[in-house]
Design an enzyme around this catalytic site. Structure first.
Site, PDB file in Angstrom:
ATOM      1  N   GLU A 279      41.188  29.850  38.370  1.00 52.09           N
ATOM      2  CA  GLU A 279      39.725  29.759  38.587  1.00 52.09           C
ATOM      3  C   GLU A 279      39.011  29.054  37.430  1.00 52.09           C
ATOM      4  OE1 GLU A 279      38.508  33.793  39.419  1.00 52.09           O
ATOM      5  OE2 GLU A 279      39.973  34.000  41.017  1.00 52.09           O
TER       6      GLU A 279
ATOM      7  N   GLU B  76      46.296  34.054  47.849  1.00 55.91           N
ATOM      8  CA  GLU B  76      45.684  35.404  47.776  1.00 55.91           C
ATOM      9  C   GLU B  76      44.862  35.715  49.031  1.00 55.91           C
ATOM     10  OE1 GLU B  76      43.292  35.881  44.291  1.00 55.91           O
ATOM     11  OE2 GLU B  76      44.705  34.881  42.954  1.00 55.91           O
TER      12      GLU B  76
HETATM   13  O1  G3I Z   1      43.799  50.532  35.741  1.00 53.10           O
HETATM   14  C1  G3I Z   1      42.420  50.844  35.455  1.00 53.10           C
HETATM   15  C2  G3I Z   1      42.181  52.341  35.565  1.00 53.10           C
HETATM   16  O2  G3I Z   1      42.921  53.011  34.560  1.00 53.10           O
HETATM   17  C3  G3I Z   1      40.684  52.627  35.404  1.00 53.10           C
HETATM   18  O3  G3I Z   1      40.453  54.007  35.601  1.00 53.10           O
HETATM   19  C4  G3I Z   1      39.913  51.812  36.462  1.00 53.10           C
HETATM   20  C5  G3I Z   1      38.427  52.039  36.383  1.00 53.10           C
HETATM   21  O4  G3I Z   1      37.885  51.276  35.334  1.00 53.10           O
HETATM   22  O5  G3I Z   1      40.158  50.405  36.252  1.00 53.10           O
HETATM   23  C6  G3I Z   1      41.538  50.105  36.468  1.00 53.10           C
HETATM   24  O6  G3I Z   1      41.743  48.729  36.238  1.00 53.10           O
HETATM   25  C7  G3I Z   1      41.208  47.930  37.284  1.00 53.10           C
HETATM   26  C8  G3I Z   1      42.356  47.053  37.849  1.00 53.10           C
HETATM   27  O7  G3I Z   1      41.857  46.144  38.839  1.00 53.10           O
HETATM   28  C9  G3I Z   1      43.462  47.902  38.460  1.00 53.10           C
HETATM   29  O8  G3I Z   1      42.930  48.566  39.605  1.00 53.10           O
HETATM   30  C10 G3I Z   1      40.144  47.011  36.679  1.00 53.10           C
HETATM   31  O9  G3I Z   1      39.049  47.800  36.269  1.00 53.10           O
HETATM   32  C11 G3I Z   1      39.683  46.007  37.738  1.00 53.10           C
HETATM   33  O10 G3I Z   1      38.820  45.041  37.128  1.00 53.10           O
HETATM   34  C12 G3I Z   1      40.901  45.243  38.282  1.00 53.10           C
HETATM   35  O11 G3I Z   1      40.424  44.388  39.294  1.00 53.10           O
HETATM   36  C13 G3I Z   1      41.373  43.369  39.677  1.00 53.10           C
HETATM   37  C14 G3I Z   1      40.713  42.006  39.373  1.00 53.10           C
HETATM   38  O12 G3I Z   1      41.535  40.941  39.868  1.00 53.10           O
HETATM   39  C15 G3I Z   1      40.558  41.786  37.861  1.00 53.10           C
HETATM   40  O13 G3I Z   1      41.833  41.772  37.253  1.00 53.10           O
HETATM   41  C16 G3I Z   1      41.647  43.507  41.173  1.00 53.10           C
HETATM   42  O14 G3I Z   1      42.381  44.701  41.415  1.00 53.10           O
HETATM   43  C17 G3I Z   1      42.434  42.312  41.663  1.00 53.10           C
HETATM   44  O15 G3I Z   1      42.609  42.363  43.069  1.00 53.10           O
HETATM   45  C18 G3I Z   1      41.689  41.035  41.304  1.00 53.10           C
HETATM   46  O16 G3I Z   1      42.465  39.966  41.723  1.00 53.10           O
HETATM   47  C19 G3I Z   1      41.858  38.665  41.502  1.00 53.10           C
HETATM   48  C20 G3I Z   1      42.975  37.705  41.116  1.00 53.10           C
HETATM   49  O17 G3I Z   1      43.646  38.180  39.958  1.00 53.10           O
HETATM   50  C21 G3I Z   1      42.399  36.303  40.909  1.00 53.10           C
HETATM   51  N1  G3I Z   1      41.693  35.849  42.106  1.00 53.10           N
HETATM   52  C22 G3I Z   1      40.623  36.763  42.541  1.00 53.10           C
HETATM   53  C23 G3I Z   1      41.200  38.151  42.797  1.00 53.10           C
HETATM   54  C24 G3I Z   1      40.123  39.100  43.301  1.00 53.10           C
HETATM   55  O18 G3I Z   1      39.137  39.268  42.311  1.00 53.10           O
END
Ligand code: G3I
Length: 376
Positions: free
Chosen positions: A158, A273
């Protein structure tokens, strides 16, 4: 109801007859999996995995049955991999690799350089003076650990953002601010050096809509690819994230022209994705699933007509595990239904739609068949 054309109806009926007459007993033939249907055209079908997998045996079984490619949803991002500047946690990345090997799947790494999912220590630790060293050390250690075992890496993620108003269309990320546009070449060269066998991708979202903004992104992406290829930067393909919105403008002429140009450059393409956000679709599940299925059918019919498309991955396989539940919930509070299998792990109309497209699109080239060959 997914309409089967005459040819498909006959072949389906023939399968049914075969089921009834096999050894005279009525054995129901198991319908092909998405993995098998994709393999029939030289494609990989995959999905993103999250830690919940390990507590969910039925989901492990579904993924193993339906997928020939897996990608960690978060385990190989900076925030999960690097709890501290001098400490790496490869437990997740290693576990998914083991799962992939046990189930004869390809393994995709996501993602080496992104402006999101940066650990809390990043902003206070990484600066213009040490950013290149941090990036090179990260890529060398992470890619080096899995060298020879990866299908591909999403090297940069991105990186385009028209609203940032740069002539090159690049997003003003910390990496750009600290290293300049050269960060892209640095990342690809480092990844190739660490694992010459891995396919290296630029992964981008929202390249498909027929809108002026997306068209600008497409044009800037083409210029970026042409520049990188001219300088022999080891970049092999483009990941189309393909997060489709229920009320979003669909793929049209501009996107198809773009895919032609990408293909003409000899680059691979993957749907990396895919999911369909059903936020604005009706509450009724039957109606909603049909509308979601149509989005899968219409989008994949456009993209998979290009034989340079090597893989299709959804961002999760079942509605049981989707980022959209938290990030794009429905106003009516009903569970979202963006993926090919429902939260009880049953196939949905979206799964049928993907099967239908796979039955209609041309087979991939020998080159892609070779790249996608699975271990026995
Ligand atoms: O693991 C922690 C947990 O310990 C904590 O309690 C919780 C609440 O804060 O957060 C958890 O981490 C989260 C993680 O996902 C695992 O669930 C992060 O906050 C959250 O920001 C993270 O979101 C992910 C996001 O990327 C950012 O990394 C999404 O699951 C994931 O589907 C999303 O995927 C992205 C691709 O990498 C790139 N393209 C877009 C796509 C969707 O945004």
């Amino acid at each position: 109801m997914v309409q089967l054309d005459r040819r498909q109806f006959i072949s389906t009926a023939a399968m049914g007859l075969a089921a009834l007459t096999l050894n005279g007993a009525s054995h129901a033939l198991t319908p092909p999996s998405l993995r098998e249907a994709a393999a029939g055209k030289g494609l990989l079908f995959g999905t993103a995995l999250r830690a919940a997998l390990w507590q969910d045996k039925p989901y492990q079984t579904l993924v193993a049955e339906q997928c020939s490619l897996v990608v960690p949803e978060g385990a190989l991002k900076w925030d999960t991999l690097r709890p501290a500047p001098d400490r790496f946690d490869f437990s997740g990345g290693d576990a998914y690799l083991k799962f992939a090997k046990e189930n004869h799947m390809k393994y995709r790494g996501h993602t080496l350089v992104w402006h999101e999912a940066l650990p809390s220590w990043f902003a206070s630790t990484v600066n213009s003076g040490n950013a290149k060293k941090f990036m090179l050390d990260h890529i060398s250690k992470v890619v080096g650990r899995y060298a020879g075992q990866m299908y591909s890496w999403d090297v940069v993620n991105e990186i385009m953002e028209p609203h940032d108003r740069r002539p090159d269309g690049l997003r003003k990320t910390p990496w750009l601010e600290m290293l300049g546009p050269e960060y892209i070449e640095i990342a690809f060269r480092a990844a190739h050096e660490a694992d010459p066998k891995a396919l290296l991708f630029y992964n981008e979202d929202q390249l498909h809509p027929e809108t002026p903004q997306a068209e600008m992104m497409r044009q800037k992406a083409l210029l970026l690819f042409k520049d990188l290829l001219k300088r022999n930067v080891p970049i092999h393909g483009l990941g189309l994230e393909s997060h489709i919105f229920s009320n979003g403008p669909m793929a049209g002429e501009g996107f198809q022209r773009f895919l032609h140009e990408i293909s003409d450059m000899g680059l691979l393409i993957t749907v990396s994705e895919m999911d369909v956000c059903d936020q604005t679709f009706p509450a009724d599940v039957m109606e909603r699933d049909q509308l979601v299925a149509k989005k899968y059918h219409d989008y994949l019919s456009v993209v998979l007509q290009f034989p340079t498309v090597a893989a299709v991955s959804t961002w999760g396989l079942s509605d049981r595990y989707t980022w959209l539940s938290m990030h794009n919930p429905r106003k009516d509070g009903l569970p979202v239904r963006p993926l090919p299998f429902d939260s009880d792990l049953h196939p949905k109309k979206a799964s049928e739609a993907i099967h239908q497209v796979l039955s209609e699109v041309p087979a991939r080239s020998n080159r892609i068949h070779a790249i996608n060959r699975l271990s026995a």
